[in-house]
Scaffold this active site. Structure first.
Site, PDB file in Angstrom:
ATOM      1  N   HIS A  22      45.282  91.376  26.598  1.00  0.00           N
ATOM      2  CA  HIS A  22      45.782  90.232  25.827  1.00  0.00           C
ATOM      3  C   HIS A  22      45.369  90.299  24.356  1.00  0.00           C
ATOM      4  O   HIS A  22      46.087  89.796  23.492  1.00  0.00           O
ATOM      5  CB  HIS A  22      45.375  88.906  26.468  1.00  0.00           C
ATOM      6  CG  HIS A  22      46.368  88.433  27.489  1.00  0.00           C
ATOM      7  ND1 HIS A  22      46.448  88.976  28.738  1.00  0.00           N
ATOM      8  CD2 HIS A  22      47.371  87.510  27.412  1.00  0.00           C
ATOM      9  CE1 HIS A  22      47.435  88.391  29.407  1.00  0.00           C
ATOM     10  NE2 HIS A  22      48.025  87.501  28.615  1.00  0.00           N
ATOM     11  N   HIS A  27      48.024  92.386  22.988  1.00  0.00           N
ATOM     12  CA  HIS A  27      49.229  91.550  22.877  1.00  0.00           C
ATOM     13  C   HIS A  27      49.173  90.708  21.595  1.00  0.00           C
ATOM     14  O   HIS A  27      50.111  90.669  20.816  1.00  0.00           O
ATOM     15  CB  HIS A  27      49.382  90.611  24.077  1.00  0.00           C
ATOM     16  CG  HIS A  27      50.317  89.472  23.797  1.00  0.00           C
ATOM     17  ND1 HIS A  27      49.899  88.309  23.160  1.00  0.00           N
ATOM     18  CD2 HIS A  27      51.649  89.341  23.992  1.00  0.00           C
ATOM     19  CE1 HIS A  27      50.935  87.519  22.975  1.00  0.00           C
ATOM     20  NE2 HIS A  27      52.016  88.116  23.489  1.00  0.00           N
ATOM     21  N   ASP A  84      52.870  90.028  32.510  1.00  0.00           N
ATOM     22  CA  ASP A  84      51.743  89.147  32.207  1.00  0.00           C
ATOM     23  C   ASP A  84      50.746  89.147  33.363  1.00  0.00           C
ATOM     24  O   ASP A  84      49.529  89.223  33.164  1.00  0.00           O
ATOM     25  CB  ASP A  84      52.276  87.729  31.953  1.00  0.00           C
ATOM     26  CG  ASP A  84      51.267  86.827  31.257  1.00  0.00           C
ATOM     27  OD1 ASP A  84      50.342  87.347  30.605  1.00  0.00           O
ATOM     28  OD2 ASP A  84      51.415  85.603  31.358  1.00  0.00           O
ATOM     29  N   HIS A 142      56.392  87.797  25.928  1.00  0.00           N
ATOM     30  CA  HIS A 142      54.933  87.884  26.065  1.00  0.00           C
ATOM     31  C   HIS A 142      54.563  88.990  27.065  1.00  0.00           C
ATOM     32  O   HIS A 142      53.757  89.867  26.760  1.00  0.00           O
ATOM     33  CB  HIS A 142      54.433  86.509  26.538  1.00  0.00           C
ATOM     34  CG  HIS A 142      52.977  86.456  26.876  1.00  0.00           C
ATOM     35  ND1 HIS A 142      51.994  86.406  25.924  1.00  0.00           N
ATOM     36  CD2 HIS A 142      52.334  86.442  28.082  1.00  0.00           C
ATOM     37  CE1 HIS A 142      50.805  86.360  26.521  1.00  0.00           C
ATOM     38  NE2 HIS A 142      50.988  86.380  27.822  1.00  0.00           N
TER      39      HIS A 142
HETATM   40 ZN    ZN Z   1      49.424  86.094  29.198  1.00  0.00          ZN
END
Ligand code: ZN
Length: 382
Positions: free
Chosen positions: A259, A262, A176, A276
């Site tokens: 992201h 993601h 992340d 994540h």
């Molecule tokens: Zn994140």
């Protein structure tokens, strides 16, 4: 109505506290914020922290009241917590646990009109510091970002709890946090608006960059220490990079392709069960491909993230190059209206994302083979 003038802005939590056994001081820091706290933690986390939290609240003159967390931050879970807060007449809600519990608590605290505290027990995401929550559907797909007018009043991280947790959480946090600088850099090039609602400041860019530098320097020794549940200076630095710097850096520095990809990946059931940070890492390598980043930069990123234990191939997230229809769905979600793909300094279409995603398989396999690193193993969702 006239368009507001563009401004540069940076936002942050009221106080950040990090250290070995820091949870023993939770009561003391909470009294600065409220006098009627409600703790939200699941049964497993509560078992781990109950004694220390109870002692710390007792010495601060606070009553211990706990509501259980049911995991994923969904609309239903948030609304349930709002009711619990009202029933308890709490003036501050403290989320103890992982990213999902904390995101649900932030959203519930805001809706209930009280203040909120993040106490992450793992360093798996940068969610604890931000003034936003990611809300998921009951099936675990990305639903929306919810923005609040304030960050948490307190973020408290006990690095011994982080070190006691399975190492895969810390590894996920690296995934992340590594995206933070890549996305802040793209946002900077695009002069785009950040999650904080303005243009990027030099401050946010520098913090995002510091997060990146600390990770490259400390991730491998920190991961090794946490395997043995040890807290070393490298662990302290990595936890700060994963939690505080990545949090400030993504929020005031801007999110971009990593992201967005993601969020797109959450539409593929094959990836459910992955963290994540694992999915964000696929977003990061794909963003580098979309940018046409220098070959050496891409090679270094693949080698480093393989050593850290993060996925950089489709295989490792349960997808194949031939899954064109699935990848098309992911790409469409990643480039949907309102997604942070629009913060890239050039237009990115769903077709561009499909090609970039399909390309990372061969690219990462080649780089890993050249570097003598292991071949990827196929991930099966459970
Ligand atoms: Zn994140």
């Amino acid at each position: 109505m006239s368009t507001p003038v563009p401004v540069r802005t940076v936002i942050s939590p009221g106080r950040y506290v990090q250290g070995k056994d820091a949870i023993t001081r939770l009561g003391e820091f909470t009294t600065e914020i409220g006098s009627a706290p409600l703790v939200v933690a699941d049964d497993i986390v509560w078992e781990l922290v109950k004694d220390k939290v109870t002692a710390s609240f007792a010495s601060a003159g606070l009553e211990v009241r706990r509501e259980t967390s049911r995991g994923l931050a969904t609309k239903v879970e948030v609304d349930r917590l709002v009711e619990a807060i009202k029933e308890a007449k709490a003036d501050v809600v403290i989320g103890i646990g992982g990213g999902s519990a904390i995101d649900a608590v932030k959203s519930a605290g805001y809706l209930a009109g009280i203040r909120w505290v993040s106490t992450p027990t793992v360093a798996s995401t940068d969610a604890p510091t931000s003034a936003l929550s990611v809300i998921y559907t009951e099936d675990g797909a990305f639903e929306e970002y919810r923005f609040f007018p304030r960050n948490p009043d307190l973020v408290l991280v006990d690095t011994q709890l982080v070190a006691n947790a399975p190492v895969r959480f810390l590894v996920a946090g690296v995934g992340d946090a590594l995206a933070t600088w890549l996305e802040a850099r793209a946002t900077q090039r695009a002069h785009a608006t950040t999650m904080a609602g303005g243009q990027q400041t030099e401050t946010a860019a520098a913090l995002a960059r510091l997060s990146w530098d600390l990770i490259w320097e400390n991730a491998l020794p920190a991961i090794s220490a946490v395997r043995d549940h040890l807290v070393t200076p490298a662990v302290e630095k990595l936890v700060e990079a994963n939690t505080l710097l990545s949090g400030l850096g993504f929020e005031s520095g801007g999110l971009a392709a990593a992201h967005a990809i993601h969020n797109g990946l959450t539409a593929a059931p094959q990836t459910h069960g992955l963290t994540h940070g694992q999915k964000v890492n696929i977003g990061s390598i794909t963003q580098l491909v979309l940018e046409g980043a220098p070959t050496q930069e891409i090679r270094d990123f693949i080698i480093f993230t393989t050593r850290v234990g993060l996925p950089n191939t489709l295989t490792e997230i349960g997808l194949k190059v031939s899954d064109v229809a699935d990848l098309q769905r992911v790409a469409e979600a990643a480039t949907a209206e309102g997604e942070t793909m629009s913060n890239m300094p050039f237009p990115v279409t769903a077709a561009d994302v499909v090609d970039a995603l399909r390309s990372i398989e061969g690219l990462s396999r080649q780089v890993r083979a050249d570097a003598g690193l292991p071949e990827p193993e196929f991930y099966t969702a459970h």
